[in-house]
Design an enzyme around this catalytic site. Structure first.
Site, short mmCIF file in Angstrom:
data_model
loop_
_atom_site.label_atom_id
_atom_site.label_comp_id
_atom_site.label_asym_id
_atom_site.label_seq_id
_atom_site.Cartn_x
_atom_site.Cartn_y
_atom_site.Cartn_z
N GLU A 114 22.99 -18.26 32.96
CA GLU A 114 23.83 -17.45 33.84
C GLU A 114 25.33 -16.83 32.44
OE1 GLU A 114 28.42 -18.43 35.09
OE2 GLU A 114 26.98 -20.68 36.02
N HIS B 152 22.94 -22.75 32.98
CA HIS B 152 23.61 -22.56 33.36
C HIS B 152 24.16 -21.55 31.98
CE1 HIS B 152 28.27 -24.21 31.83
NE2 HIS B 152 28.43 -23.11 32.80
#
Length: 783
Positions: free
Chosen positions: A52, A49
Site C-alpha cells: 500500500e 501494508h
C-alpha cells in the site's frame, strides 16, 4: 434531491458503483481491493501494508512529483489509504475539474507500480517508524491485548503491521511474494470502484470505463476461510476508566455489517429509556463505543467499550448491558426502524463525496434496515444474550421520536431585523442546503474556564442528538473567547441553536457538579495541534477556579460578555427564523477586537510526554498578504514532505500547510519522530527553509491550481464557511474569494521570495510547541 445509484460489472470483471448526488460540489473515488493483511504470506507479516505504501511512490507515467498524492494536494483535496485484515482501500476527493486527472493517477498507480529497491528501502523505514509509534501507543497496546483472546489458529491474533525485520526486501523470496501478491489481487475481478459526485450517471460511467482499462481482466478469488475466532470464553478487561466487553460472532449471513450499524445506533443513544441514559443516571458511566474490531465471512469480533464514571463492578456493568440487549431483542422495533431510515437519509444528505464513495465501495451505503439485515440482527442479539440470566434491572423503553428529524419552520410573514451582532455572509449560497452559524463571546477573566466546563457538560445531550440528526454542534474555549459553531441542514441548525441558547443560560442541575474534562489526544503531534489555538493567542490569565460555581456566577459572566456572530448558507425563511432565535443570545452584541499573535519567538513545552518527539512550528504571516502566504505554502508542501519524511526519514507524521487560526494567518510545520531529537527536528526545518528566498520560482501551474481551488464551487461547504468566519475574526468582513483569486494571480516571484524571506527571518516571530524542552538551532531558534 436524493442521490441516484447505479451498479455495473464491466467486461474485465471490475465492479463499479456510481452515485449521482446533486447536492455535492466535489467528487470522490474509492477503490476497494478484496485482499488485506490476512491474505499475505504468513512468512512476511506486513507485506500488504508495505505494498500500500509503495504504490504512492510514483511510477513510470506519473512520478512522485506528479503522482496521486501531490496532484490531490495541489488541487486542495484529500487522499489516503488503509490496509485492513481482508481489504485494502484507496480513496481521494477533489474539485470537479481535477477529478478525471485524479482517477487516472489512482488507477495507474494501482495497476503499474515500480518495485525499485531504493524506494522500498526508504519506505520500509517509514513502516518501521509507524510500527514503533503503534507499539508505544496505549490504545494500540490495549487493542493488541484484547486480540490475544482470539484463537491462536486465527490470523487476527498474529502480527501484521510490518517492520524492518518482517520485510526482508533484499530477499529474492520476499520480492517474488510481493510481486505475486500484487499480480494476484490487484486485478479487475478483485476490485470495487466507487465514484460519487454531482455529475450525471452517464458522465461518471464514462470515467469509470476509461479507468477500468488500466486493470488486467480477472475473476474474484475466494479468500481463504479461517478458523473459529475463539477457543475459550472471552473475558472483560478493565483499563483505567474503561471496561471492554468482547463478543465473538460466527456463521452469520450477509447483512451483518448493516445489523451491527443499526444496533450501534441505538446502543449509543443517550436519550431516556436506553442503556447510556441508565449508566449516566446511576453514575456508572459517561459514554459507550460499539464497533466491530473484525468482520469477514460471517465472523465478527464485537467490542463494547464503556467509559466509566463511578465504582460499579464488572458484574453490574455486564448485567445492565445484557439486560438492555434482552429488552432490545424482544421489543417491537417498528418505530425506530422508521426513525433509522430518516437518520440514514439525513446522514446521506450531509455526507461528503468521499464518505459516500467509501461507504459504497464497502457495500455500506446509508440506507434503511433491510429485511435480511433485520434477521441477522435478531440472530446477533440472540448470540449476545445466550447463557445470560434475565435480571430486569431497568424499565427500558425505546426513545421518543427525535424532533430534529422533522423540522418545519413556521411561516412568519413578519420581517425580523438582523440582530446587531450578526453578520450574514453571502459566500455560501442557500442552494447548497447547508447552513453554518458561528457565535463568539469575549468573556471576563476569573472563573470562566470552570463555567465553560459546566456549559460544555450541559450541552452534551443536545450535541449527541444533533450529531445523530446530521448537525454538528461545537462549543470551544480559547483564552478569553468562547465559540459556538453549528452546521448542518438549515432548518435543523436553527432548531439546535434555539435549544443551545436555552442551555447556555440555564444549564441543568447535574451539570453544576460534573466536570467536563478536556482530553488531550494520546498521539503527541495531534495533542499539540489541539493546544495550538490557545497557545497562539495566550492562555487564561487566572488558574482554574477550584471552588463551586453557581447560576449567579453564570448570570454575572453573561452580563459582562460581548458577542458577535456570522451565518451563511441559509435561505430567507431559515435566516428569518435564526434572527428570531438570536434575539436571545446572552451578552451584549458588538465587534470584538481581532486576536493577535505574539511577535517574538516562543518555545512551549506541553503534554503529553511520550516516547516519540513531536514538534509543531507556527509562523504567523501578514493577514493582508493571504494570497502570497497560501501560494508559498503550496510551493513548500510537497518538497517539505519529500525532504523530511522520504529522504531524511524522520517519521511518518510530517506535514506543512497554510492555516487560519483565531483570525491569524500562518504556516504550520509538524513532525513526529521516533528517533530524531527536538533539536534535530528544528535544525532540519530550518535547513529546509533557509535557501527558499533565493531558490523559489513562481510556478504558473501551481498558481493557477491554487486560484481554482479558492472558489466557492471548488471548496467544501465547511471550508467556505470557515474562510468567511476567519476573515471576520481578522477584521476583514468585506473579504471575498473572488478578490483572493485575483490576488493569487497577481503574485510574482519577487513577492513570493519576500514572503519566504519574512518566514526565514521570523519577522513576525514564531510559536514552537513541543513535548520536550527548548532546543537551539543557531540564532534562528533562540526564543
Amino acid at each position: 434531491m436524493p442521490s441516484t445509484v447505479q451498479h455495473l460489472t464491466l467486461d474485465n470483471g471490475l465492479q463499479v458503483t456510481l452515485r449521482h448526488a446533486p447536492q455535492l460540489k466535489r467528487c470522490a473515488a474509492a477503490i476497494r481491493v478484496m485482499a488485506g493483511s490476512h491474505d499475505a504470506p504468513r512468512a512476511h507479516p506486513g507485506l500488504a501494508h508495505f505494498l500500500e505504501h509503495l504504490l504512492f511512490l510514483g511510477n513510470d507515467r506519473f512520478p512522485l512529483d506528479d503522482g496521486l498524492m501531490r496532484y490531490v494536494q495541489r488541487h486542495g483535496g484529500q487522499v489516503n489509504a488503509s490496509t485492513r485484515e481482508r481489504t485494502t482501500d484507496y480513496f481521494f476527493e477533489v474539485p470537479q475539474a481535477a477529478f478525471a486527472g485524479g482517477l487516472e493517477r489512482l488507477c495507474e498507480m494501482l495497476a503499474r507500480p515500480l518495485f525499485d529497491l531504493q524506494r522500498q528501502s526508504r519506505e520500509r523505514e517509514v513502516i518501521h517508524a509507524e510500527f514503533i509509534a503503534w507499539s508505544r501507543n496505549p490504545q494500540a497496546q490495549l487493542q493488541f491485548a484484547l486480540l490475544q483472546q482470539v484463537s491462536r489458529g486465527h490470523p487476527l491474533s498474529a502480527f501484521h503491521a510490518g517492520n524492518r525485520y518482517s520485510l526482508p526486501i533484499h530477499s529474492h523470496a520476499f520480492q517474488t511474494a510481493l510481486r505475486t501478491y500484487h499480480q494476484r489481487f490487484y486485478q479487475a475481478g478483485q476490485m470495487v470502484l466507487s465514484l460519487s459526485g454531482p455529475q450525471s450517471l452517464e458522465q461518471l460511467q464514462t470515467m469509470a470505463c476509461a479507468a477500468a482499462r488500466n486493470f488486467t481482466p480477472g475473476e474474484r478469488i475466494e479468500q481463504a476461510a479461517v478458523a473459529r475466532l475463539v477457543d475459550d470464553k472471552l473475558t472483560a478487561q478493565r483499563s483505567g476508566q474503561h471496561l471492554d466487553l468482547l463478543h465473538a460472532i460466527e456463521n452469520q449471513p450477509a447483512g451483518m455489517e448493516q445489523a451491527i450499524e443499526f444496533l450501534a445506533t441505538w446502543l449509543t443513544d443517550a436519550r431516556p429509556g436506553g442503556l447510556l441514559s441508565a449508566l449516566r443516571r446511576r453514575g456508572w458511566g459517561q459514554a459507550i463505543e460499539f464497533n466491530a474490531l473484525y468482520s469477514f465471512a460471517g465472523q465478527a469480533l464485537l467490542l463494547t467499550r464503556l467509559k466509566l464514571d463511578g465504582d460499579a463492578t464488572d458484574e453490574q456493568l455486564r448485567g445492565l448491558f445484557t439486560d438492555w440487549l434482552r429488552f432490545f431483542r424482544d421489543v417491537d422495533r417498528t418505530s425506530i426502524k422508521q426513525e433509522y431510515a430518516n437518520l440514514q437519509c439525513r446522514r446521506a444528505h450531509a455526507a461528503s463525496a468521499l464518505e459516500l464513495a467509501c461507504r459504497d465501495s464497502a457495500s455500506r451505503p446509508y440506507q434503511a434496515l433491510e429485511d435480511q439485515a433485520e434477521q441477522v440482527l435478531n440472530s446477533l442479539l440472540e448470540a449476545l444474550v445466550h447463557n445470560t440470566l434475565p435480571l430486569a434491572l431497568e424499565r427500558w423503553h425505546l426513545p421518543a421520536a427525535e424532533p430534529l428529524l422533522a423540522i418545519h419552520q413556521p411561516v412568519d410573514q413578519r420581517i425580523r431585523v438582523t440582530p446587531t451582532g450578526l453578520s450574514i455572509s453571502s459566500l455560501l449560497p442557500p442552494t447548497r442546503q447547508q447552513g453554518f452559524v458561528y457565535v463568539r463571546w469575549q468573556v471576563s477573566a476569573g472563573i470562566d474556564e470552570r463555567l465553560w466546563q459546566v456549559l460544555d457538560h450541559a450541552l452534551q445531550p443536545l450535541r449527541e442528538r444533533a450529531q445523530r440528526a446530521g448537525v454538528t454542534l461545537q462549543f470551544d474555549s480559547c483564552a478569553r473567547f468562547w465559540q459556538l459553531r453549528c452546521a448542518g441542514s438549515p432548518d435543523a441548525v436553527v432548531a439546535v441553536m434555539a435549544e443551545t441558547l436555552q442551555v447556555l443560560q440555564h444549564p441543568d442541575a447535574f451539570s453544576w457538579t460534573a466536570r467536563s474534562a478536556r482530553e488531550v489526544d494520546k498521539m503527541p503531534i495531534r495533542a499539540l495541534l489541539q493546544q495550538l489555538p490557545e497557545q497562539l493567542i495566550g492562555g487564561p490569565d487566572a488558574s482554574l477556579h477550584a471552588g463551586d460555581v453557581r447560576q449567579s456566577d453564570l448570570q454575572r459572566l453573561w452580563t459582562h460578555a460581548r458577542w458577535q456572530a456570522m451565518a451563511t448558507g441559509l435561505d430567507q425563511p431559515a435566516q428569518q427564523a435564526l434572527n428570531r432565535v438570536l434575539q436571545h443570545v446572552p451578552g451584549d452584541p458588538g465587534l470584538l477586537y481581532p486576536a493577535s499573535a505574539r511577535t517574538e519567538r516562543v518555545w512551549k513545552m506541553l503534554p503529553p510526554a511520550a516516547s516519540e518527539q513531536a514538534l509543531l512550528l507556527f509562523c504567523p504571516l501578514s493577514t493582508d498578504d493571504e494570497a502570497c502566504a497560501r501560494l508559498l505554502a503550496q510551493h513548500i508542501q510537497g518538497p517539505f514532505y519529500q525532504r523530511l519524511r522520504v529522504e531524511l526519514q524522520l517519521g511518518y507524521a510530517v506535514f506543512s500547510a497554510f492555516r487560519q487560526i483565531q483570525g491569524i494567518n500562518g504556516l504550520v510545520f509538524g513532525v513526529q519522530s521516533p528517533n530524531a531529537s527536538h533539536e534535530q527536528i528544528i535544525e532540519h526545518i530550518h535547513g529546509f527553509l533557509t535557501p527558499l528566498p533565493s531558490t523559489l520560482h513562481c510556478d504558473a501551474e501551481i498558481r493557477q491550481a491554487l486560484a481554482e481551488q479558492m472558489s466557492e464551487p471548488a471548496m467544501g461547504n465547511a471550508e467556505v464557511a470557515e474562510w468567511a468566519w476567519q476573515a471576520l475574526l481578522a477584521g476583514r468582513s468585506k473579504a471575498s474569494l473572488h478578490a483572493l483569486q485575483q490576488q493569487i494571480h497577481a503574485v510574482d516571484e519577487a513577492m513570493l521570495r519576500q514572503c519566504a524571506d519574512d518566514l526565514v527571518q521570523a519577522k513576525r516571530g514564531w510559536l514552537c510547541l513541543a513535548n520536550g524542552p527548548a532546543a537551539l538551532c543557531g540564532d534562528w531558534s533562540k526564543p
